[in-house]
Design a protein around this motif. Sequence first.
Motif, mmCIF file in Angstrom:
data_model
loop_
_atom_site.group_PDB
_atom_site.id
_atom_site.type_symbol
_atom_site.label_atom_id
_atom_site.label_comp_id
_atom_site.label_asym_id
_atom_site.label_seq_id
_atom_site.Cartn_x
_atom_site.Cartn_y
_atom_site.Cartn_z
ATOM 1 N N SER A 215 0.865 -1.173 0.000
ATOM 2 C CA SER A 215 0.000 0.000 0.000
ATOM 3 C C SER A 215 0.904 1.226 0.000
ATOM 4 O O SER A 215 1.936 1.249 0.665
ATOM 5 C CB SER A 215 -0.886 0.032 1.249
ATOM 6 O OG SER A 215 -1.898 -0.943 1.176
ATOM 7 N N TRP A 216 0.478 2.243 -0.753
ATOM 8 C CA TRP A 216 1.232 3.495 -0.804
ATOM 9 C C TRP A 216 0.560 4.485 0.136
ATOM 10 O O TRP A 216 -0.572 4.899 -0.084
ATOM 11 C CB TRP A 216 1.288 4.025 -2.233
ATOM 12 C CG TRP A 216 2.154 3.170 -3.111
ATOM 13 C CD1 TRP A 216 1.826 1.972 -3.676
ATOM 14 C CD2 TRP A 216 3.510 3.430 -3.474
ATOM 15 N NE1 TRP A 216 2.899 1.470 -4.374
ATOM 16 C CE2 TRP A 216 3.943 2.339 -4.283
ATOM 17 C CE3 TRP A 216 4.403 4.473 -3.226
ATOM 18 C CZ2 TRP A 216 5.225 2.275 -4.812
ATOM 19 C CZ3 TRP A 216 5.681 4.407 -3.757
ATOM 20 C CH2 TRP A 216 6.087 3.316 -4.543
ATOM 21 N N LEU A 217 1.265 4.863 1.196
ATOM 22 C CA LEU A 217 0.735 5.782 2.184
ATOM 23 C C LEU A 217 0.944 7.228 1.699
ATOM 24 O O LEU A 217 1.620 7.455 0.693
ATOM 25 C CB LEU A 217 1.406 5.518 3.531
ATOM 26 C CG LEU A 217 1.315 4.051 4.017
ATOM 27 C CD1 LEU A 217 1.904 3.893 5.406
ATOM 28 C CD2 LEU A 217 -0.117 3.537 3.977
ATOM 29 N N PRO A 218 0.328 8.222 2.369
ATOM 30 C CA PRO A 218 0.308 9.582 1.817
ATOM 31 C C PRO A 218 1.652 10.136 1.355
ATOM 32 O O PRO A 218 1.749 10.700 0.261
ATOM 33 C CB PRO A 218 -0.269 10.400 2.973
ATOM 34 C CG PRO A 218 -1.182 9.451 3.673
ATOM 35 C CD PRO A 218 -0.481 8.120 3.607
ATOM 36 N N LEU A 219 2.701 9.974 2.159
ATOM 37 C CA LEU A 219 3.997 10.540 1.791
ATOM 38 C C LEU A 219 4.561 9.865 0.543
ATOM 39 O O LEU A 219 5.028 10.534 -0.390
ATOM 40 C CB LEU A 219 4.984 10.398 2.951
ATOM 41 C CG LEU A 219 6.242 11.262 2.871
ATOM 42 C CD1 LEU A 219 5.900 12.716 3.137
ATOM 43 C CD2 LEU A 219 7.294 10.776 3.861
#
Length: 447
Positions: free
Chosen positions: A47-51
């Motif tokens: 999963s790609w988190l906000p940063l």
Amino acid sequence: MRLSPAVRVSRYFMPTMRHDPSEAQIVSHRLMLRAGMIRQESAGIYSWLPLGFRVLKKIEQIVREEQDRIGAHEILMPTIQSADLWKKSGRYDDYGKEMLRIEDRHEREMLYGPTNEEMITSIFGDHAKSYKNVPLMMYHIQWKFRDEIRPRFGIMRGREFLMKDGYSFDLDAESGRKSYNKQFLAYLRTYARMGLKAIPMAADTGPIGGDLSHEFIILAETGESEVFCDKALLEFDLTKTAIDMDDADAVQAMVDKVTGPYAATDEQHDQTAFEAEVPEDRRVTARGIEVGHIFFFGDKYSKPFDAKLTTADGEQVLVQSGSYGVGVSRLLGGIIEASHDESGIIWPESVAPFKVALINLRQGDEGCDGVCEDLYAKFQEAGVEVIYDDRDDRAGVKFSDMDLIGVPWQVIVGPKGVKGGFVELKNRKTGDREELPADAALAKLAE
């Protein structure tokens, strides 16, 4: 996608880690996990988190702009493809177990596409019939899946990844090579805009096919392979070279300059010719990471799909094609491998999640809070992407986190500076610091 120019750390989802995770074997994987950029969901899938997502979108946009610059048209093809397309080209079994095969509820054979040569050729062949329809280049930026037997190194060798794959269609081989050359130079410009030293290397074509192919290698001490090249290749920067991309002769001359007798090679090839051609004082040996691969394969795919064009003389000829891949998500890891220190990531400004980290050393202090809130608002007004560390935490924690996430500039506000009428400006890459009035720091960073 429009990215918001400002966030407060106290309201941002950025789960940083103090210590290196045991499962991370290379720098980029380690730092991305520690910086709270990604989260592993299963082997080789993240999963790609906000940063991390912010950086991914910055890289994607640079890739998109350089494709648009050479006249390529963006489309979007599905992730799930019919197996019939791949059986028609004869490649259905070439990928073996790397290809994720699926059967839908109607027992039709489907697959999660690892690439799109078949589909794009089918699309083009169904609609383009005349020499007037070429030359044409199309591309899309889409998620791919390859079921790696041993996914490792985080996003550098994952199973699911974001990729730009582009395709060219031409009337004859000569025209096809002109399209190939345009893409070749577009790739060099793409990497240079990200602050990377990229060198092209003649490569095997593998299951894609054809007889003309180049890999693009970015130099990093932690690179997976050893690269040999002439120093001139490292000094070349296409972003500082004016060239008309519609001037085929000028484009060819530039490609020849970069792929001439001093081109790059790797440890798998005979070094005799390289050492014979390149003076000893110009030889460079370094480590490299592949971040792009381009191919010209002629009529390999147009033949099984019977993709033909009618010439001006009324003759029917098979379309000549090429494909051009950039590992968008892999580039993010490659940039970190090439640009970091013991404290964390050092992002080039062009792809950094934020340009400025605003650090309040004493949250709750009326003077510090006032200066920070004023700067935070003014950075937004100036369109400067800023992350404001407004947490009620120790200064050491804030310094550590902001160094870790690699924002290019830090504006540090503390009681001493507020009293003296200055803030501290730190360059993350060089470590240089200077004291200057808040408005001067704002003006410098808003330039």
